[in-house]
Design a protein around this motif. Structure first.
Motif, mmCIF file in Angstrom:
data_model
loop_
_atom_site.group_PDB
_atom_site.id
_atom_site.type_symbol
_atom_site.label_atom_id
_atom_site.label_comp_id
_atom_site.label_asym_id
_atom_site.label_seq_id
_atom_site.Cartn_x
_atom_site.Cartn_y
_atom_site.Cartn_z
ATOM 1 N N TYR A 43 39.488 55.719 41.405
ATOM 2 C CA TYR A 43 39.867 54.351 41.801
ATOM 3 C C TYR A 43 39.814 53.416 40.616
ATOM 4 N N ALA A 58 42.539 51.090 38.855
ATOM 5 C CA ALA A 58 42.419 49.632 38.749
ATOM 6 C C ALA A 58 42.672 49.183 37.316
ATOM 7 N N PRO A 94 42.002 44.151 42.142
ATOM 8 C CA PRO A 94 41.872 45.602 42.226
ATOM 9 C C PRO A 94 40.446 46.100 41.941
ATOM 10 N N TYR A 95 39.759 45.407 41.034
ATOM 11 C CA TYR A 95 38.377 45.801 40.715
ATOM 12 C C TYR A 95 37.465 45.495 41.903
ATOM 13 N N ALA A 110 38.060 48.002 44.679
ATOM 14 C CA ALA A 110 37.482 49.310 44.351
ATOM 15 C C ALA A 110 35.973 49.266 44.548
#
Ligand SMILES: [Fe+2]
Ligand SMILES: [Fe+2]
Ligand SMILES: [Fe+2]
Lengths: 318, 251
Positions: A84, A88, A149-150, A153
């Protein structure tokens, strides 16, 4: 773009972050934000993947089938976390190959904790309890970090990390309720993993240069020292339940400050390991590099095959 | 033990999953890329899951408060009944895939029959396992094609692995004396009847992968009777390390 325009975009950007809006890969962002995030996310991804090694080491030797399956699943989770996080980071315009290249040449770092050896079964318990435990404290704050995105995740990852932590603690609990030999194994693991776990929170605030900027971007919510304190305060009672002793003669409850006082961390050791001279730095890197190099022909084959299939499809269609 | 034949028959199936799972477990963290690493770990997990179901049943048959771990860890080498194929080493990724493919093809055929076993326990384990095993079979079959029809180097490497492991395939279809009795009772699968279909399926995929079906007619055997290759001792040394070093403890 004129300097004024950039200043303007920057101002809008900072307001969005202040309003707790998420920054998405397609949004405009300052170059420094991009680079800092690439660095931190890829470093985090590398930690997950290098972290598979010390524990993976015990899969073939796990003492029961139940533990073997749980350990396999845990190490597999860490691989999933790596996946993931690499994805990211890729949204910021770096490829996985470039990130590996940085890892393999030593340009990118990974968490130093994985440069310590896992030499007994109790170490698998200690890693889950302390290392995953410290990771959670570091990472919970990141579930609200500014880069979308971080943050997403991290939400997934944190859930699994707390499962890992409980599993590790349960391994130690079983040992501590077992024979004297087993309990000694648990104590020995705590002795070796305690200080390196405290080092996972990084240098003291006074020596931590990135903190202020990271706070603004919500890459950090608390300082290294605050997080370390939180970890200690939460972990000491858990050690008491296990009935094993934390290897710090200066550790004691401070009733005025309502927190534990603790002894001095060996910062020479910390920097020695960070600079590549810990017990297993070489071994970890060798393992990663040889997995990558030995896998080159496999990746090439998969690519060549996919290309051939694609050509066949095109030929058929025309 | 009241049902020694059935006990041995179960081990003959379960030990394959245990030892192959163990071999795959060695690879965790060392795969050619993360995706493949995770997929191979998945297969290993499935195999250990199946192993546990079989051993729990076997332990019950054995009685005397035996547990799945007693069955898994506390036998001597001569008492493990896995085929020689699954104990072969991870020489390189080609061997991992070839071993997997040559086993999965057999495993799937076996599960398809075993789900109709007269023993409801075994039938249930097989039914549950079929989905997993058909995924394994698809995974390894796809990789056979990728490597066979990929680059010159990969073609050469996977051919080498197929050629090297071919001599262990015939043993998959041996029926031991214990097996024969369990087959007669309507519980066991007569694996000798799967042989033709097996080689047909394997040949089809190898051919599609532009590989040569080996013509070697010299085969190795012995695993099912507990006579293993020199590999096995090392596998057991790691597998049994904790249980042998610290006997009679809970983990
Ligand atoms: Fe993780
Ligand atoms: Fe993590
Ligand atoms: Fe974890």
């Amino acid at each position: 773009m004129s300097e004024k325009e950039v200043k303007n975009l920057e101002a809008i950007f900072e307001t969005r972050i202040a309003r707790d809006e998420k920054i998405e890969p397609k949004d405009w962002m300052p170059e420094k934000y991009r680079q800092t995030h690439i660095r931190q996310i890829s470093q985090h991804a590398h930690s997950e993947v290098v972290g598979m090694l010390p524990e993976g080491n015990w899969i073939t030797r796990a003492p029961s089938l139940r533990r073997k399956v749980a350990l396999l699943a845990k190490v597999q989770d860490e691989g999933g976390h790596g996946l993931y996080l690499y994805s990211a980071a890729e949204t910021l315009g770096i490829s996985r190959e470039e990130m590996y290249e940085q890892l393999h040449t030593g340009k990118a770092k990974y968490s130093s904790i994985f440069n310590y050896p896992a030499i007994t079964w109790a170490d698998i318990g200690a890693i889950g309890w302390l290392v995953d435990g410290a990771a959670i404290i570091n990472q919970v704050a990141l579930c609200n970090t500014s880069f979308g995105p971080y943050a997403r995740a991290m939400v997934r990852i944190c859930k699994e990390e707390s499962f890992h932590q409980r599993q590790g603690y349960e391994i130690l609990l079983t040992l501590c309720n077992g024979t004297p030999e087993q309990k000694a194994m648990a104590q020995d693991a705590l002795n070796r993993w305690w200080w390196p776990s405290l080092m996972m929170f990084g240098p003291r605030d006074a020596e931590s240069p990135h903190t202020e900027q990271s706070m603004k971007w919500k890459l950090k919510r608390k300082t290294n020292d605050e997080l370390r304190q939180q970890f200690i305060d939460q972990t000491v009672p858990q050690a008491e339940i296990l009935g094993i002793t934390i290897p710090d003669p200066d550790l004691k409850w401070n009733d005025t400050l309502k927190k534990y006082d603790f002894g001095e961390i060996d910062w020479d050791e910390f920097w020695q390991v960070v600079k590549g001279h810990g017990p297993c730095n070489k071994e970890r890197m060798n393992a990663r590099v040889s997995a990558w190099e030995n896998g080159a022909w496999v990746r090439d084959a998969a690519m060549a095959y996919a290309e051939k299939q694609e050509k066949k499809k095109v030929a058929k269609a025309s | 033990m009241k049902d020694k034949n059935l006990y041995n028959y179960i081990l003959g199936i379960a030990d394959n999953s245990l030892i192959l799972g163990q071999r795959l477990g060695e690879l965790c963290g060392h795969g050619p890329n993360l995706e493949t690493d995770i997929a191979l770990t998945n297969i290993s997990l499935d195999l250990f899951g199946q192993t546990r179901s079989y051993y729990q049943y076997a332990a019950k048959i054995a009685g005397n408060d035996k547990t799945e771990d007693d069955v898994a860890f506390l036998r001597i080498e001569r008492e493990y009944r896995n085929v020689l194929l699954v104990e072969q080493p991870n020489t390189h990724f080609g061997y991992v895939i070839a071993r997997q493919f040559l086993f999965d093809t057999f495993h799937l055929l076996l599960m398809e029959k075993l789900q109709n076993s007269g023993d409801e326990h075994l039938a249930a384990i097989a039914k549950k396992g079929i989905k997993e095993v058909s995924y394994h079979h698809r995974f390894s079959g796809d990789w056979i094609k990728r490597l066979g029809d990929g680059t010159d180097e990969s073609h050469e490497k996977i051919q080498e692995a197929i050629d090297g492991l071919w001599r262990y395939t015939d043993e998959l279809f041996h029926v031991t004396e214990d097996d024969a009795l369990v087959i007669e009772a309507g519980i066991g699968v007569n694996v000798s009847q799967l042989k033709e279909e097996y080689y047909k399926q394997v040949s089809e995929i190898l051919t599609e992968a532009t590989l040569t079906v080996p013509e070697n007619k010299y085969f190795a055997k012995g695993g099912k009777e507990g006579v293993h290759t020199e590999q096995m001792g090392y596998i057991l040394a790691e597998l049994q390390y904790m249980q042998r070093t610290y006997p009679n403890m809970n983990w």
